[in-house]
Design an enzyme around this catalytic site. Structure first.
Site, PDB file in Angstrom:
ATOM      1  N   ASP A  23       0.646  -1.189  -0.013  1.00  0.00           N
ATOM      2  CA  ASP A  23       0.052  -0.147  -0.053  1.00  0.00           C
ATOM      3  C   ASP A  23       0.972   1.203   0.027  1.00  0.00           C
ATOM      4  OD1 ASP A  23      -3.282   0.778   1.214  1.00  0.00           O
ATOM      5  OD2 ASP A  23      -1.654   1.984   1.411  1.00  0.00           O
ATOM      6  N   ILE A  24       0.803   2.189  -0.698  1.00  0.00           N
ATOM      7  CA  ILE A  24       1.380   3.358  -0.861  1.00  0.00           C
ATOM      8  C   ILE A  24       1.028   4.290   0.176  1.00  0.00           C
ATOM      9  CG2 ILE A  24       1.824   5.551  -2.239  1.00  0.00           C
ATOM     10  CD1 ILE A  24       1.148   3.980  -4.721  1.00  0.00           C
TER      11      ILE A  24
ATOM     12  N   ASP B  94      -2.068   9.309 -10.373  1.00  0.00           N
ATOM     13  CA  ASP B  94      -2.120   8.312 -11.331  1.00  0.00           C
ATOM     14  C   ASP B  94      -0.757   8.073 -11.866  1.00  0.00           C
ATOM     15  OD1 ASP B  94      -4.938   8.354 -11.219  1.00  0.00           O
ATOM     16  OD2 ASP B  94      -5.509   9.155 -13.050  1.00  0.00           O
TER      17      ASP B  94
ATOM     18  N   ASN C  77      -2.173  12.945  -3.458  1.00  0.00           N
ATOM     19  CA  ASN C  77      -3.330  13.435  -4.583  1.00  0.00           C
ATOM     20  C   ASN C  77      -3.622  14.838  -3.916  1.00  0.00           C
ATOM     21  OD1 ASN C  77      -3.899  11.275  -6.214  1.00  0.00           O
ATOM     22  ND2 ASN C  77      -5.117  10.158  -4.829  1.00  0.00           N
TER      23      ASN C  77
ATOM     24  N   GLU D 265      -4.914   2.285  -4.343  1.00  0.00           N
ATOM     25  CA  GLU D 265      -3.479   2.515  -3.845  1.00  0.00           C
ATOM     26  C   GLU D 265      -2.624   1.308  -3.427  1.00  0.00           C
ATOM     27  OE1 GLU D 265      -5.171   2.830  -1.797  1.00  0.00           O
ATOM     28  OE2 GLU D 265      -4.304   3.693   0.130  1.00  0.00           O
TER      29      GLU D 265
HETATM   30  N1  LIG Z   1      -4.852   9.167  -8.409  1.00  0.00           N
HETATM   31  C1  LIG Z   1      -5.281   8.112  -7.980  1.00  0.00           C
HETATM   32  N2  LIG Z   1      -5.610   8.215  -6.610  1.00  0.00           N
HETATM   33  C2  LIG Z   1      -6.627   6.792  -6.217  1.00  0.00           C
HETATM   34  C3  LIG Z   1      -6.756   6.132  -7.116  1.00  0.00           C
HETATM   35  N3  LIG Z   1      -7.617   4.700  -6.452  1.00  0.00           N
HETATM   36  C4  LIG Z   1      -7.504   5.441  -5.061  1.00  0.00           C
HETATM   37  N4  LIG Z   1      -6.989   6.813  -4.959  1.00  0.00           N
HETATM   38  C5  LIG Z   1      -6.905   7.357  -3.703  1.00  0.00           C
HETATM   39  O1  LIG Z   1      -5.934   6.596  -2.752  1.00  0.00           O
HETATM   40  C6  LIG Z   1      -6.134   7.403  -1.491  1.00  0.00           C
HETATM   41  C7  LIG Z   1      -5.976   6.238  -0.573  1.00  0.00           C
HETATM   42  O2  LIG Z   1      -6.284   6.837   0.765  1.00  0.00           O
HETATM   43  P1  LIG Z   1      -6.440   6.099   2.089  1.00  0.00           P
HETATM   44  O3  LIG Z   1      -6.995   4.917   1.676  1.00  0.00           O
HETATM   45  O4  LIG Z   1      -7.007   7.298   3.227  1.00  0.00           O
HETATM   46  O5  LIG Z   1      -4.756   5.800   2.500  1.00  0.00           O
HETATM   47  P2  LIG Z   1      -3.538   6.790   2.653  1.00  0.00           P
HETATM   48  O6  LIG Z   1      -3.787   8.323   2.249  1.00  0.00           O
HETATM   49  O7  LIG Z   1      -2.562   6.109   1.464  1.00  0.00           O
HETATM   50  O8  LIG Z   1      -2.985   6.603   4.028  1.00  0.00           O
HETATM   51  P3  LIG Z   1      -2.325   5.256   4.477  1.00  0.00           P
HETATM   52  O9  LIG Z   1      -2.607   3.851   3.659  1.00  0.00           O
HETATM   53  O10 LIG Z   1      -2.763   5.250   5.888  1.00  0.00           O
HETATM   54  O11 LIG Z   1      -0.728   5.386   4.304  1.00  0.00           O
HETATM   55  C8  LIG Z   1      -7.648   7.731  -1.681  1.00  0.00           C
HETATM   56  O12 LIG Z   1      -7.572   9.359  -1.475  1.00  0.00           O
HETATM   57  C9  LIG Z   1      -8.052   7.500  -3.129  1.00  0.00           C
HETATM   58  O13 LIG Z   1      -8.982   8.695  -3.735  1.00  0.00           O
HETATM   59  C10 LIG Z   1      -6.773   6.169  -8.639  1.00  0.00           C
HETATM   60  O14 LIG Z   1      -6.896   5.398  -9.408  1.00  0.00           O
HETATM   61  N5  LIG Z   1      -5.951   7.201  -8.703  1.00  0.00           N
END
Ligand SMILES: Nc1nc2c(ncn2[C@@H]2O[C@H](COP(=O)(O)OP(=O)(O)OP(=O)(O)O)[C@@H](O)[C@H]2O)c(=O)[nH]1
Length: 319
Positions: A189-190, A206, A197, A233
């Site tokens: 997980d990122i 993206d 974003n 992500e």
């Molecule tokens: N640009 C982009 N963003 C995405 C995509 N799919 C999911 N996201 C974003 O990924 C983010 C995931 O956020 P969270 O689940 O809160 O997790 P996080 O901010 O990475 O925090 P931690 O996992 O706790 O480190 C959300 O803001 C989604 O909108 C995509 O295809 N493109």
């Protein structure tokens, strides 16, 4: 809707239409084979069989043809039986079969179509008609192949998608259970991707997902390894015949490789550049566990990596 499983190694070639589609001509009369050969030889790769058994072994033991022109009345296995057998084998069930026959009875045509044929042409063949029909069915076949491939691919990253991961997990679980060999799952997980974003915009987000996907793909070169986008992500790497001692250094290297991309992430509380967290679970599949247990364990390990500060690898115990 269910899709036939396609091994990873067979996905890429399907995206390219063959210059010379492979035709198998099956007829017990060499003169009929010659007639069709002359029609198609310039732009097709031609294979020939003079009886049904030979046709089946060519299809099952060699590279299957793209289309089959099949006579009905032959000594030994007749064309209808050959077609039915081809349709029961997943290796050959999608190959279009055009019956080419001297029979003109409408009941024969019905039986041919019921046996799985896509078309029915009577002898003597009209070259322009047989060419046109072969072209139509080859085009449909390649479009179907392509759709099947696309149904398993994540559009943004080009990685395998969640559907493909779910199917492959079931398959590899059963295979590793039979072989008594370990199956490792890395869940990735990122870190702070929402903040990424928010800071750089969705399009940059993206591009970042694409960069991470490419890094994952480059890190896992074995044909049997599957790298997939699990959702949002989150990514997964399914590594058959890989125990924890082998999986852990791969996971560590992956975390370092993403950090080494040096993608600025000024809003991240963890580091100045983009990082990932990674959970590992490994199991020798057995009857008292399910594939879902492996996913849940990798997810729990990922959660732990996040809790412990992100940008790191954690492993989940699973016996
Ligand atoms: N640009 C982009 N963003 C995405 C995509 N799919 C999911 N996201 C974003 O990924 C983010 C995931 O956020 P969270 O689940 O809160 O997790 P996080 O901010 O990475 O925090 P931690 O996992 O706790 O480190 C959300 O803001 C989604 O909108 C995509 O295809 N493109």
């Amino acid at each position: 809707m269910t899709f036939k499983y396609i091994p990873p190694s067979q996905l890429a070639p399907l995206l390219v239409l063959p210059e010379r589609p492979r035709l198998l001509i099956v007829d017990d009369q060499p003169i009929n084979i010659q007639t069709l050969y002359r029609i198609f030889q310039s732009d097709h790769e031609i294979f020939m069989a003079t009886d049904g058994q030979q046709a089946l072994s060519l299809c099952w033991n060699g590279v299957p043809p793209d289309l089959i022109l099949l006579d009905i009345v032959m000594p030994g296995l007749d064309g209808l039986t050959v077609c039915r057998q081809l349709k029961t084998n997943p290796l050959t069930s999608d190959i279009p079969v055009i019956f080419v026959t001297a029979q003109t009875d409408p009941n024969d045509e019905t039986r041919a179509l019921e046996a799985g044929g896509v078309d029915f042409i009577t002898k003597p063949v009209n070259p322009a008609v047989v060419r046109a029909r072969v072209k139509t069915h080859l085009t449909l076949k390649f479009q179907n192949d392509l759709l099947r491939v696309l149904a398993f691919i994540d559009g943004l990253t080009g990685l395998a998608n969640r559907r493909r991961f779910d199917e492959t997990l079931q398959l590899e679980w059963r295979r590793c259970r039979r072989n008594d060999s370990p199956l490792a799952l890395l869940m990735i997980d990122i870190d702070h991707f929402k903040l990424y974003n928010d800071r750089y915009g969705h399009q940059a987000g993206d591009s970042c997902l694409q960069a991470v996907a490419a890094t994952l793909k480059a890190a896992f070169g074995r044909a049997q390894d599957l790298v997939a986008r699990y959702g949002g992500e989150e990514f997964v790497c399914l590594l058959p015949e890989c125990d924890h001692a082998a999986a852990k250094p791969k996971a560590d290297a992956l975390v370092q490789a993403v950090a080494a991309l040096g993608l600025p992430h000024e809003s991240s509380p963890t580091a100045a550049t983009l990082t990932i967290s990674l959970g590992i679970a490994v199991i020798i599949p057995n009857v008292s566990r399910s594939p879902e247990d492996l996913v849940m364990a990798a997810d729990a390990a990922l959660y732990q990596a996040k809790q412990q500060g992100r940008n790191q690898v954690c492993s989940a115990p699973l016996s």
